[in-house]
Design a protein around this motif. Structure first.
Motif, PDB file in Angstrom:
ATOM      1  N   SER A 404      -7.396  -1.421  10.078  1.00  0.00           N
ATOM      2  CA  SER A 404      -6.371  -1.141   9.059  1.00  0.00           C
ATOM      3  C   SER A 404      -6.847  -1.620   7.700  1.00  0.00           C
ATOM      4  O   SER A 404      -7.590  -2.595   7.597  1.00  0.00           O
ATOM      5  N   LEU A 405      -6.407  -0.892   6.680  1.00  0.00           N
ATOM      6  CA  LEU A 405      -6.744  -1.241   5.292  1.00  0.00           C
ATOM      7  C   LEU A 405      -5.452  -1.492   4.530  1.00  0.00           C
ATOM      8  O   LEU A 405      -4.473  -0.763   4.705  1.00  0.00           O
ATOM      9  N   ASP A 406      -5.470  -2.524   3.677  1.00  0.00           N
ATOM     10  CA  ASP A 406      -4.297  -2.752   2.816  1.00  0.00           C
ATOM     11  C   ASP A 406      -4.255  -1.681   1.737  1.00  0.00           C
ATOM     12  O   ASP A 406      -5.288  -1.347   1.150  1.00  0.00           O
ATOM     13  N   VAL A 407      -3.061  -1.187   1.471  1.00  0.00           N
ATOM     14  CA  VAL A 407      -2.920  -0.154   0.439  1.00  0.00           C
ATOM     15  C   VAL A 407      -1.881  -0.641  -0.571  1.00  0.00           C
ATOM     16  O   VAL A 407      -0.783  -1.045  -0.184  1.00  0.00           O
ATOM     17  N   SER A 408      -2.256  -0.643  -1.838  1.00  0.00           N
ATOM     18  CA  SER A 408      -1.348  -1.193  -2.842  1.00  0.00           C
ATOM     19  C   SER A 408      -0.434  -0.095  -3.392  1.00  0.00           C
ATOM     20  O   SER A 408      -0.734   1.099  -3.273  1.00  0.00           O
ATOM     21  N   PRO A 409       0.661  -0.497  -4.042  1.00  0.00           N
ATOM     22  CA  PRO A 409       1.557   0.496  -4.639  1.00  0.00           C
ATOM     23  C   PRO A 409       0.829   1.412  -5.616  1.00  0.00           C
ATOM     24  O   PRO A 409       1.145   2.600  -5.722  1.00  0.00           O
ATOM     25  N   VAL A 410      -0.206   0.861  -6.317  1.00  0.00           N
ATOM     26  CA  VAL A 410      -0.939   1.696  -7.281  1.00  0.00           C
ATOM     27  C   VAL A 410      -1.637   2.841  -6.545  1.00  0.00           C
ATOM     28  O   VAL A 410      -1.640   3.990  -7.007  1.00  0.00           O
ATOM     29  N   GLN A 411      -2.206   2.553  -5.405  1.00  0.00           N
ATOM     30  CA  GLN A 411      -2.873   3.614  -4.628  1.00  0.00           C
ATOM     31  C   GLN A 411      -1.833   4.629  -4.134  1.00  0.00           C
ATOM     32  O   GLN A 411      -2.083   5.826  -4.141  1.00  0.00           O
TER      33      GLN A 411
END
Ligand code: GTP
Length: 568
Positions: A404-411
C-alpha cells in the motif's frame, strides 16, 4: 583516653583547671610561634592527641596540608592584638580523619599587658556540617539520578555567567529532552523508565567535560552548563557526543534493549541571552525546534530561529530534486496476520536523507511536499519503485506481496488522470489488480470535495483496495465508510496506548474492531509494540498488526544521527 595530667599551664589554679577540663570544647593555648603550651581533655578527645603528645609541638600538627597557610594568618592577627571569632575550618585527627571545628582565638597577655600567645576555644562541628551537607544535597540534587537539580543548576549558571562576564568568555546552555520517553514508561513500566533516566544521566555526564555541569530539570529533561568557552563553535562536537550517547541502545532490567534519542537546544552567552532565565528559555525553544524538525538532533537558538525560514526554503527547493538525486527511499513495513503471524501485505513508507541535514522526518518534508505540489512527483516515483519491485518478483516466480502507498489530498485532487497512469502501468506489468492498495488519511475522508469522493468511488470500482489510515485519530466520518468502497481500516497508534492498562481504552478498541467487521472491513492495529498488545488484539479479533514488534527497530537511514545543521 589515658588519664594523664592534661593541663600543664603552671599559672592556672586547680579551680580553673577543673573548669577547663570539664568543658566539651577544646581549650588550647599556644605561644606566638604557634607552639602548644596547654591542651585540655576535650582537645584530647576532639583531636585524638594526648596533652603529652601536643604540648611543645607546633599547632600545625593538626592542620591538613591544604590549610597550613591559616596559621601564619592567625598568628599575625593575634600579634596585632586582634581576635579571630568563630573561625570554621577543618583539622586532622591523630588517626588521619578530618574534623570540622569552629574556633575562637584570642590574644593572651602577660602581667604587663604584652601579647605572649593565644588561647583557642574550638568546638567539634562535624555532625552539624554533615547534617547541613545532607540537607544541601537533598535540596540541590535529584534523588533518582543524583545529578544537580534545577535550582542548583540555576545557581551555578548565575555564578558562571558572572565569571564569563569578568573573563570575557563564552558559555553555553544545552537543553536536552529525551524523545518519546513516554513510550518506554507505557510499554515497559515506570521502573524501566527510571532505569533509563539513570543510565541516560550517566551517559550524558560521561559525554561532557569535567568542568561542565549536568543537571536533571525534571521528567526526561536534562541541562548542561558549558562554561569557559573561547568560542561558541566548541559546543557542536559536544552536542554531537550527547546525541550519539543517547542514541546507543539501552539495556533495561538487565535484558530488554531499548533505543531512544534526544533533542537538544543550545543557547550561547552572550549572543543568545545575558541572564540565566533567558538562556534557559532560549535553549528550551531551540530544543523544541529540534523536536519539530524530526528529533534526534541539536539546534542552536539563533541559528534555529534565523535558519528556520531559510531551512524551509532550502528543504522545499531540495525536495524538488530529491527524486532525481536518489535521496528518497522506501521502507516496507509488514502487516502481520494476527492469527498465524504471516506477512500478508506491506506499507511502503517514504524516507528522505538530505545530503546536508541528514535524515529528514516525513512529518517535516511531507507537509512541504504537499504545500508545493511536489508530492505528485514523489508519489509517482514511489509508485514506479513499488511497481518495478513487484514486477521483478513476479518475473522471478515469487508471489507478489500486496503493497500500500499513502496518498495525500493533493494527489487526490489531481483526479483520476493522475491515478490512471498507475493503473495502466500496473496492468501493463501484469500485476494482480488487488496487489496495490491506496491509503487515505481519515482526515481526507472527513470532508472530501465532490471530486475526491467521486474519484474514490471510481478507484474502488476499478478494483483498487482502499485503506483508511489513522482511523480514530481525528473526526471519524463513519457514514463515509459505508458509502465508499473501503476495504480496510488502520487504527491510529494512539488508540493502543492504554490497551490492556485502561479498561475503557480496551473496550473502545474492541468496539472499533467489531464495528469494522460489521461493515465488512478488515482492521489493522498500527503501533503494536508489545507481545501483550498483540495477544489482546488477536483475542478481540483484530485482523492485522503493524509496528515495532513486527519490524525490528532497525536504525536504517531514517534513524541516523543527523549532522549539526549548518547555517546555509
Ligand atoms: N519513569 C519515569 N517517568 C517520568 C518521571 N518523570 C516524568 N516521567 C514521565 O516522562 C514522560 C515525559 O514525556 P514527554 O517528554 O512529555 O513526552 P515524550 O514521550 O518524551 O515525547 P517527546 O518529548 O515529544 O519526544 C511523561 O510520561 C512523564 O510521566 C520519572 O521520574 N520517572
Amino acid at each position: 583516653m589515658a588519664s594523664t595530667p592534661t593541663t600543664q599551664a603552671p599559672d592556672l589554679g586547680d579551680f580553673f583547671k577543673s573548669v577547663i577540663d570539664s568543658t566539651t570544647d577544646a581549650v588550647i593555648t599556644k605561644d606566638l610561634h604557634g607552639i602548644v603550651t596547654s591542651w585540655n581533655r576535650a582537645a584530647e578527645s576532639i583531636f585524638g592527641y594526648s596533652a603529652a603528645e601536643m604540648i611543645g609541638q607546633p599547632m600545625v600538627k593538626v592542620f591538613p596540608a591544604d590549610r597550613l597557610q591559616e596559621e601564619p594568618m592567625i598568628l599575625a592577627r593575634i600579634g596585632r592584638g586582634e581576635r579571630v571569632d568563630h573561625f570554621e575550618t577543618v583539622r586532622v585527627r591523630k588517626d588521619g580523619s578530618l574534623v570540622n571545628v569552629s574556633a575562637t582565638i584570642s590574644p593572651l597577655h602577660d602581667s604587663e599587658g604584652r601579647i605572649v600567645g593565644a588561647s583557642k576555644i574550638a568546638r567539634d562541628i562535624t555532625e552539624r556540617i554533615q547534617a547541613e551537607r545532607t540537607i544541601w544535597l537533598q535540596a540541590n540534587h535529584d534523588t533518582l539520578t543524583s545529578l544537580p537539580n534545577r535550582r542548583h543548576f540555576q545557581e551555578r549558571l548565575t555564578l558562571e555567567l558572572a565569571r564569563a562576564r569578568r573573563m570575557q568568555r563564552h558559555l553555553a546552555v544545552m537543553f536536552i529532552d529525551l524523545d518519546r520517553f513516554k513510550d518506554v514508561n507505557d510499554t515497559l513500566g515506570h521502573q524501566a523508565g527510571d532505569d533509563l533516566l539513570v543510565q541516560a544521566a550517566q551517559r550524558i555526564r560521561a559525554a561532557v567535560r569535567e568542568i561542565d555541569t549536568v543537571a536533571r530539570m525534571g521528567g526526561d529533561e536534562f541541562t548542561i552548563l558549558l562554561p569557559d568557552l573561547v568560542a561558541g563553535d566548541e559546543v557542536e562536537p559536544i552536542a554531537r557526543r550527547v546525541n550519539l550517547c543517547l542514541f546507543k541502545p539501552f539495556t533495561l532490567d538487565g535484558q530488554t534493549s531499548v533505543q531512544i534519542s534526544g533533542s537538544i537546544g543550545v543557547a550561547l552567552f552572550p549572543q543568545d541571552g545575558e541572564t540565566a532565565d533567558v538562556l534557559l528559555m532560549h535553549a528550551d525553544q531551540a530544543m523544541y525546534e529540534s523536536k519539530r524538525l524530526g528529533r534526534n538532533q541539536a539546534r542552536h537558538f539563533a541559528k534555529a530561529l534565523e535558519s528556520n525560514i531559510r531551512d524551509r526554503m532550502r528543504l522545499t527547493h531540495d525536495l524538488r530534486h530529491a527524486v532525481e538525486r536518489g535521496e528518497l527511499s522506501l521502507s516496507l513495513q509488514p502487516l502481520v496476520d494476527l492469527r498465524d503471524g504471516s506477512v500478508r501485505q506491506h506499507e511502503a513508507l517514504l524516507r528522505w536523507v538530505h545530503p546536508v541535514f541528514g535524515a529528514i522526518s516525513p512529518s517535516v518534508f511531507m507537509p512541504l511536499a504537499e504545500e508545493t505540489g511536489v508530492i505528485r512527483d514523489i508519489g509517482d516515483w514511489a509508485f514506479d519503485t513499488v511497481a518495478r519491485q513487484a514486477a521483478d518478483r513476479s518475473r522471478a516466480g515469487s508471489p507478489v506481496i500486496p503493497v500500500s502507498l499513502d496518498v495525500s489530498p493533493v494527489q487526490l485532487h489531481a483526479g483520476l488522470g493522475y491515478f490512471r497512469r498507475w493503473l495502466d502501468e500496473w496492468a501493463r506489468l501484469e500485476l494482480p489488480a488487488d496487489a496495490l492498495a491506496l491509503e487515505i488519511a481519515e482526515s481526507a475522508l472527513a470532508e472530501p470535495s465532490d471530486g475526491v469522493g467521486e474519484l474514490l468511488q471510481q478507484l474502488g470500482a476499478a478494483g483498487v483496495p482502499l485503506i483508511v489510515d489513522h482511523f480514530g485519530a481525528g473526526a471519524s466520518c463513519l457514514s463515509r465508510l459505508n458509502r465508499l468502497d473501503i476495504g480496510m481500516l488502520k487504527l491510529d497508534p494512539s488508540l493502543l496506548r492504554d490497551l490492556g492498562v485502561d479498561g475503557k481504552s480496551t473496550r473502545l478498541c474492541e468496539a472499533m474492531v467489531q464495528m469494522a467487521h460489521t461493515l465488512g472491513l478488515q482492521v489493522v492495529a498500527q503501533g503494536v509494540e508489545t507481545p501483550a498488545q498483540r495477544a489482546l488484539l488477536a483475542r478481540m479479533g483484530c485482523d492485522f498488526g503493524q509496528g515495532h514488534l513486527f519490524a525490528a527497530i532497525e536504525p536504517g537511514p531514517g534513524a541516523e544521527v543527523p549532522a549539526w545543521p549548518a547555517a546555509a
